[in-house]
Design a protein around this motif. Structure first.
Motif, mmCIF file in Angstrom:
data_model
loop_
_atom_site.group_PDB
_atom_site.id
_atom_site.type_symbol
_atom_site.label_atom_id
_atom_site.label_comp_id
_atom_site.label_asym_id
_atom_site.label_seq_id
_atom_site.Cartn_x
_atom_site.Cartn_y
_atom_site.Cartn_z
ATOM 1 N N ALA A 15 1.228 -0.368 17.791
ATOM 2 C CA ALA A 15 0.868 -0.369 16.365
ATOM 3 C C ALA A 15 2.068 0.118 15.567
ATOM 4 C CB ALA A 15 -0.342 0.525 16.129
ATOM 5 N N ASP A 16 2.527 -0.720 14.639
ATOM 6 C CA ASP A 16 3.798 -0.479 13.976
ATOM 7 C C ASP A 16 3.630 -0.531 12.462
ATOM 8 O OD1 ASP A 16 6.460 -0.091 13.570
ATOM 9 O OD2 ASP A 16 7.131 -1.992 14.428
ATOM 10 N N TYR A 17 4.234 0.437 11.752
ATOM 11 C CA TYR A 17 4.266 0.377 10.292
ATOM 12 C C TYR A 17 5.212 -0.728 9.856
ATOM 13 C CZ TYR A 17 1.784 4.812 9.660
ATOM 14 O OH TYR A 17 0.834 5.804 9.637
ATOM 15 N N SER A 18 4.807 -1.503 8.865
ATOM 16 C CA SER A 18 5.647 -2.575 8.351
ATOM 17 C C SER A 18 6.462 -2.068 7.166
ATOM 18 C CB SER A 18 4.767 -3.751 7.914
ATOM 19 O OG SER A 18 5.543 -4.715 7.240
ATOM 20 N N GLN A 19 7.777 -2.111 7.306
ATOM 21 C CA GLN A 19 8.710 -1.776 6.216
ATOM 22 C C GLN A 19 8.338 -0.470 5.517
ATOM 23 O OE1 GLN A 19 8.164 -5.395 3.993
ATOM 24 N NE2 GLN A 19 9.791 -6.453 5.085
ATOM 25 N N ILE A 20 8.075 0.571 6.322
ATOM 26 C CA ILE A 20 7.540 1.814 5.757
ATOM 27 C C ILE A 20 8.515 2.484 4.796
ATOM 28 C CG2 ILE A 20 8.269 3.199 7.768
ATOM 29 C CD1 ILE A 20 5.696 4.891 7.289
ATOM 30 N N GLU A 21 9.807 2.453 5.104
ATOM 31 C CA GLU A 21 10.751 3.154 4.225
ATOM 32 C C GLU A 21 10.908 2.438 2.890
ATOM 33 O OE1 GLU A 21 14.383 4.319 6.122
ATOM 34 O OE2 GLU A 21 13.350 5.220 7.816
ATOM 35 N N LEU A 22 10.847 1.104 2.894
ATOM 36 C CA LEU A 22 10.893 0.369 1.626
ATOM 37 C C LEU A 22 9.647 0.647 0.790
ATOM 38 C CD1 LEU A 22 12.322 -3.135 2.583
ATOM 39 C CD2 LEU A 22 13.395 -1.398 1.147
ATOM 40 N N ARG A 23 8.513 0.779 1.458
ATOM 41 C CA ARG A 23 7.274 1.100 0.745
ATOM 42 C C ARG A 23 7.345 2.506 0.133
ATOM 43 N NH1 ARG A 23 3.132 -2.650 2.139
ATOM 44 N NH2 ARG A 23 3.980 -4.166 3.624
ATOM 45 N N ILE A 24 7.969 3.418 0.890
ATOM 46 C CA ILE A 24 8.144 4.779 0.362
ATOM 47 C C ILE A 24 9.110 4.752 -0.827
ATOM 48 C CG2 ILE A 24 9.035 7.086 0.900
ATOM 49 C CD1 ILE A 24 8.023 6.551 3.820
ATOM 50 N N MET A 25 10.152 3.910 -0.730
ATOM 51 C CA MET A 25 11.074 3.757 -1.856
ATOM 52 C C MET A 25 10.325 3.255 -3.096
ATOM 53 S SD MET A 25 13.943 3.658 -3.474
ATOM 54 C CE MET A 25 15.522 3.488 -2.644
ATOM 55 N N ALA A 26 9.439 2.273 -2.896
ATOM 56 C CA ALA A 26 8.656 1.755 -4.030
ATOM 57 C C ALA A 26 7.801 2.871 -4.634
ATOM 58 C CB ALA A 26 7.773 0.602 -3.560
ATOM 59 N N HIS A 27 7.197 3.703 -3.766
ATOM 60 C CA HIS A 27 6.360 4.800 -4.243
ATOM 61 C C HIS A 27 7.183 5.843 -5.007
ATOM 62 C CE1 HIS A 27 3.208 7.915 -4.093
ATOM 63 N NE2 HIS A 27 4.205 8.743 -3.821
ATOM 64 N N LEU A 28 8.310 6.236 -4.436
ATOM 65 C CA LEU A 28 9.120 7.294 -5.043
ATOM 66 C C LEU A 28 9.771 6.832 -6.342
ATOM 67 C CD1 LEU A 28 10.900 8.723 -1.849
ATOM 68 C CD2 LEU A 28 9.085 9.824 -3.168
ATOM 69 N N SER A 29 10.258 5.586 -6.356
ATOM 70 C CA SER A 29 10.983 5.085 -7.532
ATOM 71 C C SER A 29 10.039 4.575 -8.609
ATOM 72 C CB SER A 29 11.931 3.957 -7.127
ATOM 73 O OG SER A 29 11.201 2.814 -6.698
ATOM 74 N N GLU A 30 8.803 4.218 -8.214
ATOM 75 C CA GLU A 30 7.814 3.631 -9.127
ATOM 76 C C GLU A 30 8.369 2.406 -9.847
ATOM 77 O OE1 GLU A 30 6.743 7.000 -11.609
ATOM 78 O OE2 GLU A 30 5.020 7.429 -10.305
ATOM 79 N N ASP A 31 9.290 1.709 -9.163
ATOM 80 C CA ASP A 31 9.874 0.516 -9.766
ATOM 81 C C ASP A 31 8.817 -0.586 -9.838
ATOM 82 O OD1 ASP A 31 12.629 -0.966 -10.395
ATOM 83 O OD2 ASP A 31 11.344 -2.310 -9.229
ATOM 84 N N LYS A 32 8.645 -1.161 -11.007
ATOM 85 C CA LYS A 32 7.571 -2.141 -11.222
ATOM 86 C C LYS A 32 7.737 -3.376 -10.355
ATOM 87 C CE LYS A 32 6.658 -0.625 -15.968
ATOM 88 N NZ LYS A 32 6.756 -0.984 -17.420
ATOM 89 N N GLY A 33 8.971 -3.818 -10.187
ATOM 90 C CA GLY A 33 9.221 -5.016 -9.382
ATOM 91 C C GLY A 33 8.847 -4.804 -7.927
ATOM 92 N N LEU A 34 9.264 -3.661 -7.352
ATOM 93 C CA LEU A 34 8.939 -3.381 -5.951
ATOM 94 C C LEU A 34 7.440 -3.172 -5.769
ATOM 95 C CD1 LEU A 34 11.676 -0.985 -4.483
ATOM 96 C CD2 LEU A 34 11.219 -3.345 -3.859
ATOM 97 N N LEU A 35 6.829 -2.418 -6.686
ATOM 98 C CA LEU A 35 5.383 -2.171 -6.596
ATOM 99 C C LEU A 35 4.613 -3.491 -6.630
ATOM 100 C CD1 LEU A 35 5.017 0.903 -9.009
ATOM 101 C CD2 LEU A 35 4.867 0.932 -6.524
ATOM 102 N N LYS A 36 5.032 -4.404 -7.507
ATOM 103 C CA LYS A 36 4.369 -5.704 -7.641
ATOM 104 C C LYS A 36 4.501 -6.513 -6.350
ATOM 105 C CE LYS A 36 4.281 -9.703 -10.780
ATOM 106 N NZ LYS A 36 4.717 -10.806 -9.922
ATOM 107 N N ALA A 37 5.702 -6.511 -5.769
ATOM 108 C CA ALA A 37 5.940 -7.289 -4.548
ATOM 109 C C ALA A 37 5.040 -6.809 -3.413
ATOM 110 C CB ALA A 37 7.404 -7.185 -4.138
#
Length: 915
Positions: free
Chosen positions: A691-713
């Motif tokens: 069982a593997d997390y998918s792109q967990i660090e990018l998801r954390i980046m989206a959470h921390l940065s609250e960037d609208k583009g990343l959150l939307k994707a």
């Protein structure tokens, strides 16, 4: 006078700069730079050994201007200011020198050279020998029948004959030599156009400045290159030559408050040195002082109290060999609020270890050792292991009786092998230290005791010996073993009393410790104990295939090189690549030789066949020796499985590491790495689930940065790399090519790791300008990411640390360093660490939850490995659907982010099939 020991004069300023540039940028756990201090004091200690009983004085430059600045305003003007991380090291050096009992001389208005020159002249007039310890060639002008230069760093010495041999003229002409060629470091102008060789030729041909200027026409006949036109240059710059002579001349008539005969060896202040060495965290020197001066323990303890180090504790250790003594200790353990516990065994591998004894402590200085398995010839009678363990079992298995230990995961597994399920694991001093400051590299008990308690423990090799003849604990006499073992429990308890109050004061760190790291201890212990099943036959076949391929690669390499050579020899490899094949030199070693390091070969492999073959050879050779050859040998004969050891207190970001074997380094994307994973198999009736997390660090980046583009994707479930490619390249999603997606993936992950335009250009084989354009476009499209990075850097510079979502801190000692490379590396870490650390906290949270859920008796499944962002389990075939859904849901719920945490579980007969 000749019978006197030589007077030793140390050029402290030369020592300082040489030590600073020679040693890596060492720091204490609090970020205090110490590299130069360590280097200077190391050289002084060596000098004192080389000249025992000699009077030694250490001379440093004073702050402010000297008489040379009045002579020439540009003197030393080009020298850069003292580095920011060198400046705070000067005073500690001065303090340690004085505590060593050495006279410290700092005279305003002159340089250290002038003070040394004056003392050397005075001693010479007395017929007394002088040793000047320096790395400065200017000092050669002082050499005479009584004065010798020594270089502690290189171990070389220069007397009159040595100067003559090295420069081609005697010490008396050294000032003239310096005047002609000048000195770029000190900005002594010299004669323009006159370099080292020309200056030597002039002096060897005619003599000093006076002789040269008395017969300039004779210069044309000297035969060196440019000799014909040299007289005109010398005439034009005559004033500069004589000014340079004056600047280069070491003053030997400085008014000093001390004379050579007044410089006498002083007694070192051991107590003061203890305090200073502790502040600098020079543990080996602290230990050395403690061993050398036990009589000063009381004084040291007083100093330690001033430095906020706990006072010494009187130790009262018992060796429990009778039933009466055991009953007494059992009662004391039952009454104790907290029990410190340690096991002594025959092996560092818990799954291979036999229990030899147990040590316990109930209060500082109150500890006991219960021997159970010392079996050397003549060993005294010991209590029955079965009876002792049966009596201790209720206490050790009581979750309401809190225990503390140092790496209790190991002790838990040892006791589990004896039928005891250790519960009440409340504190672990290794983890207390680690959570307080994960950037400290060592959290073992010996180092912690020295750092926090100012206590030098008995080391295992002190009682067991070293190397092949080292004894196992059961072979060590009880008289020696008992105090060593009891001390372990006692020091663990004392460390806890010192560390826990500090940890308790910082709420986020207390939370990380109590709610994450401590609950993880039994989880990791169980995973280690579960082990993984490997197919030794399949590994053996893979090893043979690798051996055949390595032989082929050797032949290919010989053919390309045109001769046979040792592929493992960097010397032979360098000769073939750079001398014979004339490949471009991309990087050099510290000794100036062309580098054959992996990153160099990787770059050369893009354009040249031999480096490509060598890269494949190195990779396969490492796989063969580390995994396919070694894994079958690591199968535990008791269980038939491989049992790795997980380490909680190693990586600064909180990620787990593993050893024996290291599961984190098995290649993921290569065919050879897949074949190794194929050997990790499920037993009959079970399947492997990964069982593997998918792109967990990018998801954390989206959470921390609250960037609208990343959150939307992520919210829309888009392929984030494809979405990034569409944004960066300005095309619709449907128009994104495979190359565009690969470039976007490199940008996404590169920025997480603080990659520069240079790094991205190198990875994508682009021009630096084009790579910078990609990054600029990325930040235009994802401005929230840019803001997060800028804010994080600023916060790190201000606080000196960054933290994860859960509150784990990562300290950054170099974040404000003057050295640009160190500072930029710390800034990259500041950006990446919150993401990598948060990912580590999430997987740990998930492990605890999944492990607890699997404890239900109706569930036939267990975690067998944790690698990167992946949990690997063995699951009964009839429960696959339930377990996969349960694991996915619990891993997804391990953190609440502004984007979904996606988990993908695969099933197979092997790890590779499931991955």
């Amino acid at each position: 006078m000749s019978e006197q020991r030589p007077l030793v004069l140390v050029d402290g300023s030369s020592y300082l700069y040489r030590a600073y540039h020679a040693l890596p940028p060492l720091t204490t756990s609090q970020g205090q730079p110490t590299g130069a201090v360590r280097g200077v004091i190391s050289m002084l200690r060596r000098l004192l050994k080389d000249y025992p009983d000699s009077p030694v004085a250490v001379v440093f430059d004073a702050k402010g201007k000297t008489f040379r600045d009045d002579l020439y305003a540009e003197y030393k003007a080009q020298r850069p200011p003292m580095p920011d991380d060198m400046r705070p090291q000067v005073q500690p050096i001065h303090d340690i020198v004085e505590a060593m009992g050495l006279p410290l001389l700092v005279v305003e208005g002159v340089e250290a050279d002038d003070v040394i020159g004056t003392l050397a002249r005075q001693a010479t007039e007395q017929g007394r020998d002088v040793v000047v310890s320096t790395g400065d060639k200017d000092m050669a002008q002082l050499v005479n029948q009584h004065v010798t230069l020594v270089n502690t760093m290189t171990g070389t010495a220069l007397d009159v004959a040595g100067v003559t041999e090295k420069y081609g003229f005697g010490p008396e002409l050294m000032i003239d030599y310096l005047a002609l060629m000048g000195d770029k470091v000190d900005n002594i102008p010299g004669v323009p156009g006159v370099g080292e060789k020309t200056a030597q030729a002039l002096i060897q041909g005619l003599g000093g400045l006076d002789a040269i200027y008395a017969d300039l026409e004779a210069v044309r006949e000297l035969g060196f290159r440019g000799a014909k036109k040299m007289p005109e240059k010398l005439e034009e710059h005559k004033a500069l030559a004589f000014l340079s002579h004056e600047l280069a001349t070491i003053k030997t008539d400085v008014e000093l408050d001390v004379t050579p005969e007044q410089i006498v060896p002083g007694e070192p202040d051991s107590a003061r040195l203890q305090v200073l060495f502790r502040e600098m965290e020079f543990k080996s020197w602290v230990a050395e002082l403690a061993d050398a001066a036990p009589a000063e323990a009381e004084v040291v303890a007083e100093e330690a109290a001033v430095a906020a180090v706990p006072a010494a504790v009187e130790a009262n250790y018992d060796t429990v060999t009778t039933e009466a003594a055991f009953d007494d200790w059992l009662k004391r353990l039952e009454k104790a609020d907290l029990i410190a516990l340690d096991t002594e065994t025959t092996s560092l591998q818990a799954m291979a270890a036999d229990l030899v004894g147990i040590s316990v402590a109930v209060a500082p200085g109150e500890a006991a050792y219960i021997p159970l398995g010392h079996d050397y010839m003549g060993a005294p009678e010991q209590l029955s292991k079965e009876k002792v363990l049966a009596a201790l079992k209720p206490l050790l298995e009581d979750p309401q009786k809190p225990k503390v230990g140092q790496n209790l995961k190991y002790d838990r597994n040892v006791l589990r092998g004896c039928g005891i399920e250790l519960k009440g694991i409340a504190f672990d001093t290794m983890l207390e230290s680690y959570v307080l400051n994960p950037t400290v590299s060592r959290h073992n008990m010996d180092d912690l005791a020295l750092r926090h308690l100012d206590y030098t423990t008995t080391h295992y090799q002190d009682i067991a010996g070293k190397g092949a003849k080292q004894l196992t604990f059961n072979q060590i006499s009880l008289e020696v073993a008992a105090p060593y073992a009891a001390e372990d429990a006692d020091i663990t308890l004392r460390l806890h009393r010192h560390l826990w109050p500090e940890l308790e004061q910082v709420e986020p760190l207390r939370h990380v410790f109590q709610d994450l790291e401590m609950p993880l201890v039994p989880v990791l212990a169980d995973i280690e104990r579960n082990g993984a099943l490997v197919d030794a036959k399949r590994l053996g076949e893979h090893s043979r295939q690798l051996g055949d391929r390595l032989t082929e690669l050797e032949r290919e390499a010989y053919e390309i090189a045109g001769r046979e050579f040792n592929l493992g020899s960097t010397k032979q490899l360098g000769e073939i690549l750079f001398d014979e094949q004339q490949l471009p030199v991309l990087k050099k070693t510290p000794k100036g030789k062309p580098s054959t390091a992996e990153e160099v070969l990787q770059e050369l492999a893009l354009d040249y066949p031999l480096p490509k073959v060598l890269m494949e050879y190195r990779g396969l050779s490492k796989l063969k020796s580390t995994y396919t050859d070694k894994l079958p040998q690591m199968i535990n004969p008791r269980t038939g499985r491989i049992h790795t050891s997980y380490h909680q207190a190693v990586t600064a970001t909180g990620r787990l590491s593993s050893s024996d074997p290291n599961l984190q380094n098995i290649p993921i994307r290569t065919e050879e790495g897949r074949k190794i994973r194929q050997a990790f198999v499920a037993p009959e009736g079970y399947k492997v689930v990964a069982a593997d997390y998918s792109q967990i660090e990018l998801r954390i980046m989206a959470h921390l940065s609250e960037d609208k583009g990343l959150l939307k994707a992520f919210d829309e479930g888009l392929d984030v790399h494809k979405a990034t490619a569409a944004e960066v390249f300005g095309v619709d999603l449907e128009q994104v090519t495979g190359d565009m997606r690969r470039s976007a993936k490199a940008i996404n992950f590169g920025l997480i790791y603080g990659m520069s335009a240079f790094g991205l250009a190198k990875q994508l084989h682009l021009g630096r300008k084009e790579a910078q354009e990609y990054i600029d476009r990325y930040f235009e499209r994802y401005p929230g990411v840019k803001k997060y990075m800028d804010d994080t850097r600023a916060l790190a510079h201000d606080k000196g640390y960054v933290q994860t979502l859960m509150g784990r801190r990562l300290y950054l000692p170099e974040i404000n360093a003057r050295n640009g490379a160190l500072r930029q590396a710390a800034e990259r870490t500041a950006i990446n660490a919150p993401m990598q650390g948060t990912a580590a906290d999430i997987i740990k949270t998930a492990m605890i939850d999944v492990h607890q859920w699997l404890q239900a008796p109706e569930r036939d499944a267990r975690i067998i490995m944790q690698v990167h962002d992946e949990l690997v389990l063995e699951v009964a075939e009839g429960q696959l659907d339930e377990i996969c859904k349960g694991v996915e849901s619990r891993m997804s719920a391990a953190a609440k982010l502004k984007v979904p945490l996606l988990v993908e579980a695969g099933v197979g007969d092997s790890w590779d099939e499931a991955h």
